[in-house]
Design a protein around this motif. Structure first.
Motif, PDB file in Angstrom:
ATOM      1  N   GLN A   1     -51.800  10.904  32.250  1.00 37.04           N
ATOM      2  CA  GLN A   1     -52.424  10.065  33.439  1.00 37.04           C
ATOM      3  C   GLN A   1     -52.786   8.747  32.763  1.00 37.04           C
ATOM      4  O   GLN A   1     -53.550   8.565  31.774  1.00 37.04           O
ATOM      5  CB  GLN A   1     -53.662  10.629  34.069  1.00 37.04           C
ATOM      6  CG  GLN A   1     -54.407   9.894  34.865  1.00 37.04           C
ATOM      7  CD  GLN A   1     -55.827  10.832  35.355  1.00 37.04           C
ATOM      8  OE1 GLN A   1     -55.453  11.601  36.328  1.00 37.04           O
ATOM      9  NE2 GLN A   1     -56.874  10.726  34.768  1.00 37.04           N
TER      10      GLN A   1
ATOM     11  N   THR B   1     -55.520   4.637  39.139  1.00 34.20           N
ATOM     12  CA  THR B   1     -54.920   5.518  38.459  1.00 34.20           C
ATOM     13  C   THR B   1     -53.271   5.827  38.550  1.00 34.20           C
ATOM     14  O   THR B   1     -52.758   5.493  39.959  1.00 34.20           O
ATOM     15  CB  THR B   1     -55.575   6.913  38.682  1.00 34.20           C
ATOM     16  OG1 THR B   1     -56.867   6.782  38.660  1.00 34.20           O
ATOM     17  CG2 THR B   1     -55.028   8.112  37.829  1.00 34.20           C
ATOM     18  N   ARG B   2     -52.491   6.170  37.453  1.00 28.68           N
ATOM     19  CA  ARG B   2     -50.907   6.479  37.739  1.00 28.68           C
ATOM     20  C   ARG B   2     -50.919   7.643  36.776  1.00 28.68           C
ATOM     21  O   ARG B   2     -51.202   7.536  35.772  1.00 28.68           O
ATOM     22  CB  ARG B   2     -50.223   5.064  37.342  1.00 28.68           C
ATOM     23  CG  ARG B   2     -50.287   3.741  38.151  1.00 28.68           C
ATOM     24  CD  ARG B   2     -49.741   4.178  39.515  1.00 28.68           C
ATOM     25  NE  ARG B   2     -49.864   3.054  40.511  1.00 28.68           N
ATOM     26  CZ  ARG B   2     -50.758   2.756  41.482  1.00 28.68           C
ATOM     27  NH1 ARG B   2     -51.654   3.828  41.345  1.00 28.68           N
ATOM     28  NH2 ARG B   2     -50.746   2.006  42.325  1.00 28.68           N
ATOM     29  N   THR B   3     -49.979   8.399  37.267  1.00 29.20           N
ATOM     30  CA  THR B   3     -49.387   9.624  36.453  1.00 29.20           C
ATOM     31  C   THR B   3     -48.023   9.706  36.630  1.00 29.20           C
ATOM     32  O   THR B   3     -47.455   9.349  37.473  1.00 29.20           O
ATOM     33  CB  THR B   3     -50.421  10.888  36.855  1.00 29.20           C
ATOM     34  OG1 THR B   3     -49.748  10.963  38.327  1.00 29.20           O
ATOM     35  CG2 THR B   3     -51.986  10.581  37.173  1.00 29.20           C
TER      36      THR B   3
ATOM     37  N   GLY C   1     -48.132  10.504  40.943  1.00 31.57           N
ATOM     38  CA  GLY C   1     -48.355   9.196  40.380  1.00 31.57           C
ATOM     39  C   GLY C   1     -48.741   8.143  41.298  1.00 31.57           C
ATOM     40  O   GLY C   1     -49.229   6.885  40.590  1.00 31.57           O
ATOM     41  N   HIS C   2     -48.972   8.256  42.468  1.00 31.27           N
ATOM     42  CA  HIS C   2     -49.310   7.205  43.353  1.00 31.27           C
ATOM     43  C   HIS C   2     -50.405   7.526  44.636  1.00 31.27           C
ATOM     44  O   HIS C   2     -49.762   7.892  45.577  1.00 31.27           O
ATOM     45  CB  HIS C   2     -48.318   6.233  43.822  1.00 31.27           C
ATOM     46  CG  HIS C   2     -47.183   7.131  44.503  1.00 31.27           C
ATOM     47  ND1 HIS C   2     -47.230   7.575  45.735  1.00 31.27           N
ATOM     48  CD2 HIS C   2     -46.112   7.291  44.041  1.00 31.27           C
ATOM     49  CE1 HIS C   2     -46.145   8.129  46.113  1.00 31.27           C
ATOM     50  NE2 HIS C   2     -45.413   8.216  45.037  1.00 31.27           N
TER      51      HIS C   2
END
Length: 205
Positions: free
Chosen positions: A155, A137-139, A123-124
């Motif tokens: 995402q 981008t973050r997931t 996520g980071h």
């Protein structure tokens, strides 16, 4: 994983059945002359244990699959990803201990694919690993992310919105391990281990 297990066993058998190698590392008379090699041997045997443990654990989990409980499966997924990274680091350390040269994993596409997936799903992703012109981008992993055939994560990307990338986890691992029979990047693990095995024979000369 069987290729890695087999290559690890070849390296182990060679070292432990070769008297010259044993004398090289353990002869007290050579302690001062070969002091640097005691550190290398420590790297050798710890790496051998880690390669064995990660390989056997990944094989066992692959045969069983992920738990149906999504919370348990979530922890299992991160265990699998971390085991792969530990295995890569151990192979790299083993290679350096035997050859005195660094294994350039940045040139191994299949290795990088594993690390990229691990970082993306975290996520980071580390900012230092991404060009400054890449969008933010973050997931995150959902509760029902899938399994070895395929995993899906959510995402969010600046200027791109929300997407749900799917990755064939088993295929990714197979290419990394080399058993998928893919291009040179995919067989790098096998070739790297074999290079280590052949270089080991130089220690007793």
């Amino acid at each position: 994983m069987l290729r890695i297990v087999n290559r690890r066993q070849e390296i182990y058998d060679y070292f432990h059945n070769n008297g010259d190698c044993q004398q090289f590392f353990f002869d007290a008379a050579q302690k001062e002359r070969y002091a640097a090699y005691y550190t290398r041997y420590a790297a050798y045997y710890t790496s051998m244990y880690l390669v064995q443990d990660t390989s056997e654990s990944l094989l066992a989990h692959r045969a069983r699959g992920f738990f149906s409980d999504p919370l348990a499966a979530y922890l299992e997924f991160w265990g699998v990803m971390q085991a792969l990274i530990i295995q890569q680091d151990s192979i790299s350390d083993l290679y350096e201990a035997v050859t005195s040269a660094e294994l350039d994993i940045r040139a191994l596409d299949s290795w990088q694919a594993v690390r990229t997936l691990r970082n993306a799903c975290a996520g980071h992703p580390a900012k230092r690993d991404r060009p400054k012109n890449f969008p933010v981008t973050r997931t995150f992993m959902g509760r029902r992310f899938g399994g070895y055939p395929a995993i899906t994560y959510e995402q969010w990307q600046a200027q791109g919105g929300i997407s749900h990338p799917t990755v064939k986890l088993a295929a990714l691992i197979d290419v990394y391990e080399g058993s998928g029979g893919q291009a040179s990047g995919g067989v790098a693990v096998d070739e790297g281990a074999m290079a280590t095995f052949h270089q080991a024979k130089m220690l007793d000369r």
